[in-house]
Each structure stands twice: as structure tokens, then as C-alpha cells.
Write a protein that holds these residues in place. Structure first.
Motif, PDB file in Angstrom:
ATOM      1  N   PHE A  88       1.848 -26.498  27.148  1.00  0.00           N
ATOM      2  CA  PHE A  88       3.112 -26.867  27.763  1.00  0.00           C
ATOM      3  C   PHE A  88       4.163 -25.785  27.548  1.00  0.00           C
ATOM      4  N   VAL A  89       4.913 -25.527  28.612  1.00  0.00           N
ATOM      5  CA  VAL A  89       6.030 -24.586  28.546  1.00  0.00           C
ATOM      6  C   VAL A  89       7.295 -25.341  28.927  1.00  0.00           C
ATOM      7  N   PHE A  90       8.286 -25.280  28.063  1.00  0.00           N
ATOM      8  CA  PHE A  90       9.577 -25.886  28.352  1.00  0.00           C
ATOM      9  C   PHE A  90      10.562 -24.760  28.644  1.00  0.00           C
ATOM     10  N   LEU A  91      10.923 -24.628  29.901  1.00  0.00           N
ATOM     11  CA  LEU A  91      11.789 -23.533  30.325  1.00  0.00           C
ATOM     12  C   LEU A  91      13.197 -23.704  29.773  1.00  0.00           C
ATOM     13  N   PRO A  92      13.976 -22.605  29.710  1.00  0.00           N
ATOM     14  CA  PRO A  92      15.369 -22.715  29.259  1.00  0.00           C
ATOM     15  C   PRO A  92      16.102 -23.793  30.044  1.00  0.00           C
ATOM     16  N   ASP A  93      16.971 -24.520  29.364  1.00  0.00           N
ATOM     17  CA  ASP A  93      17.633 -25.687  29.955  1.00  0.00           C
ATOM     18  C   ASP A  93      18.276 -25.355  31.294  1.00  0.00           C
ATOM     19  N   ASP A 145      14.386 -23.472  36.526  1.00  0.00           N
ATOM     20  CA  ASP A 145      13.052 -23.747  37.029  1.00  0.00           C
ATOM     21  C   ASP A 145      12.351 -22.404  37.250  1.00  0.00           C
ATOM     22  N   PRO A 146      11.054 -22.412  37.564  1.00  0.00           N
ATOM     23  CA  PRO A 146      10.343 -21.133  37.742  1.00  0.00           C
ATOM     24  C   PRO A 146      10.996 -20.219  38.766  1.00  0.00           C
ATOM     25  N   ASP A 147      11.541 -20.801  39.833  1.00  0.00           N
ATOM     26  CA  ASP A 147      12.195 -19.994  40.865  1.00  0.00           C
ATOM     27  C   ASP A 147      13.387 -19.236  40.287  1.00  0.00           C
ATOM     28  N   ASP A 148      14.172 -19.905  39.421  1.00  0.00           N
ATOM     29  CA  ASP A 148      15.331 -19.247  38.787  1.00  0.00           C
ATOM     30  C   ASP A 148      14.882 -18.054  37.947  1.00  0.00           C
ATOM     31  N   GLY A 161      11.986 -11.581  37.696  1.00  0.00           N
ATOM     32  CA  GLY A 161      10.690 -11.350  38.312  1.00  0.00           C
ATOM     33  C   GLY A 161       9.558 -11.994  37.525  1.00  0.00           C
ATOM     34  N   LEU A 162       8.331 -11.622  37.870  1.00  0.00           N
ATOM     35  CA  LEU A 162       7.155 -12.200  37.227  1.00  0.00           C
ATOM     36  C   LEU A 162       7.130 -11.970  35.709  1.00  0.00           C
ATOM     37  N   PRO A 163       7.577 -10.792  35.189  1.00  0.00           N
ATOM     38  CA  PRO A 163       7.581 -10.620  33.728  1.00  0.00           C
ATOM     39  C   PRO A 163       8.388 -11.690  32.997  1.00  0.00           C
ATOM     40  N   ALA A 164       9.490 -12.140  33.596  1.00  0.00           N
ATOM     41  CA  ALA A 164      10.308 -13.175  32.948  1.00  0.00           C
ATOM     42  C   ALA A 164       9.535 -14.486  32.849  1.00  0.00           C
ATOM     43  N   LEU A 214       5.575 -18.188  29.773  1.00  0.00           N
ATOM     44  CA  LEU A 214       4.219 -18.734  29.694  1.00  0.00           C
ATOM     45  C   LEU A 214       3.534 -18.328  28.390  1.00  0.00           C
ATOM     46  N   ALA A 215       3.894 -17.137  27.892  1.00  0.00           N
ATOM     47  CA  ALA A 215       3.307 -16.668  26.625  1.00  0.00           C
ATOM     48  C   ALA A 215       3.743 -17.536  25.452  1.00  0.00           C
ATOM     49  N   LYS A 216       4.819 -18.306  25.628  1.00  0.00           N
ATOM     50  CA  LYS A 216       5.315 -19.184  24.566  1.00  0.00           C
ATOM     51  C   LYS A 216       4.711 -20.582  24.646  1.00  0.00           C
ATOM     52  N   ALA A 217       3.725 -20.765  25.502  1.00  0.00           N
ATOM     53  CA  ALA A 217       3.150 -22.097  25.716  1.00  0.00           C
ATOM     54  C   ALA A 217       2.698 -22.719  24.396  1.00  0.00           C
ATOM     55  N   GLN A 218       3.004 -24.005  24.249  1.00  0.00           N
ATOM     56  CA  GLN A 218       2.625 -24.747  23.053  1.00  0.00           C
ATOM     57  C   GLN A 218       1.382 -25.586  23.342  1.00  0.00           C
ATOM     58  N   PRO A 219       0.473 -25.672  22.380  1.00  0.00           N
ATOM     59  CA  PRO A 219      -0.684 -26.555  22.582  1.00  0.00           C
ATOM     60  C   PRO A 219      -0.250 -28.015  22.623  1.00  0.00           C
ATOM     61  N   LEU A 220      -1.062 -28.840  23.214  1.00  0.00           N
ATOM     62  CA  LEU A 220      -0.751 -30.260  23.359  1.00  0.00           C
ATOM     63  C   LEU A 220      -0.438 -30.910  22.018  1.00  0.00           C
ATOM     64  N   SER A 221      -1.232 -30.592  20.993  1.00  0.00           N
ATOM     65  CA  SER A 221      -1.023 -31.209  19.677  1.00  0.00           C
ATOM     66  C   SER A 221       0.363 -30.903  19.134  1.00  0.00           C
ATOM     67  N   GLU A 222       0.870 -29.679  19.388  1.00  0.00           N
ATOM     68  CA  GLU A 222       2.197 -29.298  18.907  1.00  0.00           C
ATOM     69  C   GLU A 222       3.281 -30.065  19.648  1.00  0.00           C
ATOM     70  N   VAL A 223       3.090 -30.270  20.943  1.00  0.00           N
ATOM     71  CA  VAL A 223       4.073 -31.016  21.736  1.00  0.00           C
ATOM     72  C   VAL A 223       4.130 -32.469  21.269  1.00  0.00           C
ATOM     73  N   VAL A 224       2.969 -33.057  21.014  1.00  0.00           N
ATOM     74  CA  VAL A 224       2.931 -34.428  20.498  1.00  0.00           C
ATOM     75  C   VAL A 224       3.683 -34.516  19.180  1.00  0.00           C
ATOM     76  N   TRP A 225       3.413 -33.572  18.296  1.00  0.00           N
ATOM     77  CA  TRP A 225       4.048 -33.575  16.980  1.00  0.00           C
ATOM     78  C   TRP A 225       5.559 -33.448  17.097  1.00  0.00           C
ATOM     79  N   GLU A 226       6.029 -32.491  17.868  1.00  0.00           N
ATOM     80  CA  GLU A 226       7.474 -32.275  17.991  1.00  0.00           C
ATOM     81  C   GLU A 226       8.161 -33.458  18.659  1.00  0.00           C
ATOM     82  N   ARG A 227       7.519 -34.013  19.662  1.00  0.00           N
ATOM     83  CA  ARG A 227       8.134 -35.149  20.352  1.00  0.00           C
ATOM     84  C   ARG A 227       8.338 -36.331  19.414  1.00  0.00           C
TER      85      ARG A 227
END
Length: 651
Positions: free
Chosen positions: A340-345, A348-351, A357-360, A365-378
Motif C-alpha cells: 500500500f502507498v499512501f500519497l501525500p495528503d 492523487d497520482p495525476d498531481d 513526472g514519473l520519477p515522483a 511507490l518505492a515507499k510502499a508498505q506491506p499489508l501487515s504493516e498497514v494492518v499494524w499501523e491502522r
């Protein structure tokens, strides 16, 4: 349609399985024996560097001895190309030159109905497209271009425009001989219940066709061109050929590039998906604005083992991602998950693409968290843990989530991981109650300690095997699948360090699913030392001075086993894990032999001599095995480092 076994066997007999599979893999020439119908390759279903995927043409079966995937011609095509079983049969029958059987009358009628509705949608898409590129669609074209979409992209996605009139599309298709009932059934026209004349569903909207897995338009999404118009986006309703819960926007384009890159990205809306696709990330799909369903999850796993859900950074996007978490958990299976990737508040991807550009986007995407981490943080971010009842409530909430997982192996891993995390969380939260220093008021009594207390600091190496033992403790936490696989043996390993012995005993106790001890009630009994070692093996900061002079810090697994930084294949990691157990057991054998030799100096019996001989032989054999394993691992590690340097040089 049901197919006879004779028909399916005829396809398989005419079409070699190696030809079907060979489109997706490269055969290992050293292990494969084509003359015997025996083929080996690296598995197309999971990442590996040594071939464990086997095709047996005599039995028309394939099997991976690494991940367990197995099947025949049809299953392979379904899994690698995202086709349904009937679609796979039809495709392979065409390749094999086998005529499809005539369908039964009822199935034929349904197929004819779907075909006719598909043709209606095709005609509608053609009509909308002509309006878009004509004078009447000028405003819609200018809007689409203002979103940064090129004309090539607009043509690729077959953008269209629905004019503002009440029944423009309806009259156009009626003139072509399409019946009004078909227009209603296809979701293109609405027929009021009060008897008034039917009218176009989409009016004054930018139109985007929604395609099925074969690239055929089956529905539409329309964005209003009226600044005050509502809803902003309108999708086709459910129809015999369009089911929101089973489809993904852009899946027919994304399937192959996602599979080849082992990366699938899921965004919220189709405009985002189109923008991301245009930017160069081709393996992107959108969820059509509906909650994730099991069908969509399983479909995405055919694209990649761990698709990335990248929803908008606002509250609605986070909420949608959390709903997706609850949908995914029950169907998790070994080797299949989500990130899961949670974009800056507020973005959206278009912004992101417009700003950097694509590097942004790739940086996020490189900061994507595994599902287990998202469950834990939530579950833990806002949890209050100041009373036993509240700690128990958090533990209960996490246990209830884990219980939704149907796969028992995955469920065990999640339970183990969360119990360890909860123990550490509760311990850290209770620091103020343990005194200003944050230290426990009593020492940790390891198994066999008989009241012995350990020092408050994590001791520097005091035994010959300290580093090997600490590495094994770290790997048991970092690689729960290996901990589970070798659970029985780990429970029998005798560590030379009482710290490590007690730590592993505590891990094994947590992993045993007895349903007896609550973490909220029992975490305090583990003591300070357990959590100091836990933080070290998890990569947390260790205490200053906790290692001997000249010894590398013990606070990070990668410092003790740097080869793990090279992302080695699973079998290498397991080989290293087992070697560490072997070395610890070897040290124990040496200690036993020393004890027997010391006893023999004062009293040598026949039974004692037999034990000495047996231990000597066993020790010699185990030493040779360990030396051989160490050499193999060292050679493989050297090759991995060389490949890493080569990649960097070419990069």
C-alpha cells in the motif's frame, strides 16, 4: 460451457506443454532433457534464481518445488494470462487446431446475447469517438488535453463524447437496426417506470470505454462537462456483460507488462490510470470506484504476487485503502499479498505526475508498505494502552483480524508477528510505570537460570557462538516462514548463551497457538532483556557499549550477515538459517564430547568409551557437513556480489 474430458485431452495431446510454458520461461539447458519430456526452469510464479519449476510432458503436468504451483495447459494459461477457463480452452483449441464443440441451446442463446450486447457497446463506442473528434466534441477534447493527455493516448483509450441531447445515441443506434430493449440491457439507455420515452444514460459527458480482458468495450465511464453537473463521474450499470466486482479498468493492457515487471499498480479512478499509463508505467489498473472484491483480488494476483494499491492521499483514499485491507486479509495465501502507498495528503497520482513526472510517482511507490504493516499501523496508531482493559481490547481486535485469514499457514505467521509486536509495544508503553530509567526493576530469569539474574545491558560476546546464536535469533524474527518451518528443531536447539536460550524459548511459546496466555497479561514476565534483544534483532538501536572492543555492532541483522543485503533467493536464506542451527548443534556436540573426555580421565567405562566413539564420529561428520555448507554459501555469495557489482556498473 462444460467441456468433455476427451476434448480437453485432445488439445493437450496435440499441443506440447513445453510449447505453452516455454512462452513464459527460459529452459535450463543443464537440467532439462527434452528427449525424455523433462524440462526445468526458474518459476514464472515467484522470484527465484535456481530452477525449481518442472514440466513433465509425459504426464502433461507442471509443478514448482519452490512455491507449490502446479497444473496443466489450461491452468497455466489462466494463471499467466488472466483468462477464464473457457477462454483458455478456446485459445488453446485454436492453437492446437481442434474445433470447439457446439454449445447447448441454452448456452448458445446466452452467448449470442452477450455477443449482441458487445456489438451494441462497440457501436456506441464508435459513435462517441466520432463525436469527440468532431466539431461537437471540441470542448471535451480541450478538457482532455488540459489534463495532459496526448492525442495518441486519447486514441489508444478510445475517448469519446456523449452530446447533450436527450436521445442522440438512442436514435443513432435505432437507425442502425438496434432494438431499444438491447440499448436498455446494455445500460446505454434508461427506460422510466412511468411510461415516458426512454433516453440516453450519458449526456454531455466525456466518455471512456471500459474494456473486458480481451479489449472489447462492455461499459462506459462518463465525466460531466457541466461544472455544476452531478455526479461528476458516472459508470454504466451492471449488465450481462459488465460486472463491476469482477472487472478492472485497463486490465487488458496492463496484464502483460505487469506480469513481466512483477509489478501491478492499482489506482482509484480511470483518469489516474490513463495518466500513469501515459507516463510509462504500463501495468496500472483502476478499481472502477467499487470496493475491492475477492474476484478482483484473485485477478490481480495473476498480474503480480504483491500488487501495489495506490489511492489518493485524502481521507477518502485512506478509508478506501483500509477497506481493501479487510477484503484482502481473508484470501491471503503463501507468496500472495498486497502493498500500500499512501500519497501525500490531498494528492492523487495525476498531481504527482504533473509536479515531478514519473520519477515522483516511482519515489512514492518505492515507499510502499506491506499489508501487515498497514494492518499494524491502522490498529495501533490511535490506540490507548494505559489500562489492562485497553491493551486487551487492542489484542482482541488484532486477533479477530487474523482469524479472518483462511490460509492456516499465513494465519500462523501473522499471529506470530503480531504477538511479538504487541509484546514490544506494551513493554515500551509501560516504561513510565517501571521507573524513570525505563529499566525493569528485576532481571530476566532465563530457562534453567534457577533464580540467576542477568545484567541490565545486552552483554558483549561471552561465548564462542555468540554471533551465530544472535544471527539465528534475528533470522527467526525476520523470516517467520523459516521459524515456522523449523519450529520443532528450534525448540530443541540448546544455546550456549542463556540470553539466547530464553529469547528463543519465549518466541516458541508465543508461536504455540494454545489460546492460553494473553500478551496483554503476560508481556511483563518476559523482562527487559527479551525486549533489548528483540529490538536489536529487529534492527533497532542497541545500547552503547553493548559489544566487545573490536566487535561489529550487534544492532542490525545485516551487520552480522551482510550477504542478506543482496536480496538472496529463498533457498539461500534457508540454507544459511539451517547452517546456523547446525553450527550451534555442532558446538553442543563439542561440549558433550569434552564432558565425556573429562569424565573418562577419572572413570572410563565401556559404555563411556562407546559414547566417546559415537560422539567423535558424529562430530567429525557434522564438521565436514558444516564446512561443505559454508563453502557452498560462500561461493554463492561471491557470485551474488559479483552480479551486484556488474549491475551497478551497467546501471
Amino acid at each position: 460451457m462444460r467441456f468433455s474430458q476427451q476434448f480437453l485431452e485432445e488439445i493437450k495431446n496435440r499441443l506440447p506443454l513445453s510449447n505453452v510454458v516455454g512462452r513464459r520461461v527460459t529452459w535450463d539447458k543443464r537440467k532439462s532433457q527434452p528427449g525424455k519430456g523433462d524440462f526445468w526452469a526458474c518459476c514464472p510464479f515467484h522470484s527465484e534464481k535456481t530452477p525449481s519449476f518442472h514440466v513433465d510432458e509425459r504426464r502433461n503436468r507442471y509443478k514448482c518445488f519452490g512455491c507449490g504451483e502446479s497444473g496443466d495447459h489450461f491452468r497455466f494459461v489462466c494463471e499467466t494470462e488472466g483468462l477464464s477457463f473457457p477462454e483458455a480452452v478456446e485459445q488453446l483449441a485454436g492453437e492446437a487446431g481442434v474445433a470447439m464443440p457446439a454449445p447447448d441451446p441454452q448456452a448458445a442463446r446466452k452467448q449470442e446475447q452477450r455477443k449482441s450486447l458487445g456489438e451494441v457497446c462497440e457501436l456506441a463506442a464508435d459513435y462517441y469517438r466520432k463525436q469527440f473528434w468532431g466539431p461537437i466534441g471540441d470542448g471535451a477534447l480541450r478538457y482532455a488535453r488540459s489534463r495532459g493527455l496526448s492525442d495518441a493516448t486519447l486514441r489508444e483509450f478510445q475517448f469519446g463524447f456523449a452530446p447533450a441531447g436527450r436521445d442522440n445515441l438512442k436514435q443513432h443506434l435505432l437507425d442502425k437496426g438496434i432494438k431499444e430493449g438491447q440499448l436498455v440491457e446494455a445500460g446505454l439507455v434508461i427506460r422510466p417506470d412511468d411510461g415516458r420515452a426512454s433516453y440516453d444514460r450519458f449526456r454531455n459527458r466525456l466518455m471512456i470505454p471500459i474494456h473486458d480482458e480481451r479489449g472489447r468495450p462492455v461499459a462506459f465511464g462518463g465525466r460531466t462537462m457541466d461544472p455544476k453537473g452531478q455526479p461528476k463521474y458516472l459508470n454504466s450499470p451492471e449488465t450481462p456483460i459488465f460486472h463491476k466486482g469482477t472487472m478492472l479498468f485497463n486490465s487488458h493492457r496492463a496484464r502483460q507488462p505487469a506480469y513481466e515487471a512483477s509489478q501491478a499498480v492499482v489506482v482509484e479512478g480511470y483518469m489516474d490510470a490513463i495518466a500513469v499509463w501515459q507516463a510509462g508505467l504500463k501495468g496500472v489498473v483502476a478499481s472502477l470506484g467499487t470496493a475491492f472484491t475477492e474476484d478482483q483480488i484473485l485477478r490481480l494476483w495473476k498480474f503480480a504476487d504483491e500488487p501495489v494499491i495506490c489511492f489518493d492521499g485524502d481521507a477518502a483514499g485512506v478509508s478506501a485503502a483500509h477497506r481493501a485491507v479487510d477484503r484482502v486479509l481473508p484470501v491471503l495465501t503463501s507468496g500472495k499479498s498486497f502493498q500500500f502507498v499512501f500519497l501525500p495528503d490531498g494528492q492523487d497520482p495525476d498531481d504527482l505526475l504533473n509536479e515531478g513526472g514519473l520519477p515522483a510517482l516511482e519515489a512514492e511507490l518505492a515507499k510502499a508498505q506491506p499489508l501487515s504493516e498497514v494492518v499494524w499501523e491502522r490498529e495501533t496508531t490511535l490506540a490507548r494502552l494505559d489500562t489492562p482493559e485497553r491493551r486487551a481490547a487492542l489484542e482482541k481486535a488484532l486477533e479477530d483480524l487474523v482469524d479472518t485469514i483462511r490460509d492456516e499457514r499465513v494465519k500462523k505467521r501473522y499471529r506470530m508477528d503480531l504477538r511479538v509486536r504487541l509484546s514490544n509495544l506494551f513493554w515500551e508503553n509501560s516504561r513510565p510505570q517501571r521507573g524513570a530509567s525505563g529499566r525493569a526493576q528485576s532481571g530476566w530469569e532465563p530457562r534453567g537460570g534457577k533464580g540467576a539474574r542477568v545484567q541490565q545491558r545486552v552483554d558483549a560476546p561471552g561465548t564462542k557462538n555468540f554471533g551465530v546464536e544472535r544471527t539465528l535469533c534475528a533470522m527467526a524474527v525476520k523470516y517467520p516462514e523459516l521459524f515456522e518451518r523449523h519450529f520443532e528443531r528450534l525448540g530443541q536447539v540448546r544455546f550456549s548463551s542463556e540470553l539466547h536460550q530464553a529469547f528463543m524459548l519465549a518466541l516458541c511459546t508465543m508461536a504455540e497457538d494454545r489460546g492460553e496466555a494473553s500478551i496483554a497479561e503476560s508481556f511483563g514476565a518476559l523482562g527487559e532483556k527479551f525486549f533489548q534483544i528483540l529490538q536489536e534483532v529487529q534492527g533497532g538501536a542497541g545500547e552503547e557499549g553493548a559489544v566487545a572492543k573490536g566487535v561489529s555492532k550487534w544492532s542490525d541483522l545485516y551487520d552480522r550477515a551482510p550477504v542478506l543485503q543482496l536480496d538472496p533467493p529463498e533457498d539461500f536464506v534457508e540454507q544459511l538459517f539451517v547452517l546456523n542451527m547446525d553450527l550451534i548443534e555442532l558446538h553442543q556436540l563439542e561440549s558433550e564430547l569434552e564432558g565425556e573426555m573429562a569424565l573418562a580421565e577419572t572413570e572410563l567405562s565401556e559404555a563411556g568409551w562407546v559414547r566417546i566413539q559415537g560422539l567423535t564420529q558424529d562430530l567429525s561428520r557434522r564438521k565436514e557437513e558444516c564446512i561443505r555448507e559454508e563453502q557452498q554459501l560462500a561461493e554463492r555469495a561471491q557470485k551474488m556480489r559479483a552480479r551486484g557489482k556488474l549491475s551497478v556498473a551497467h546501471g
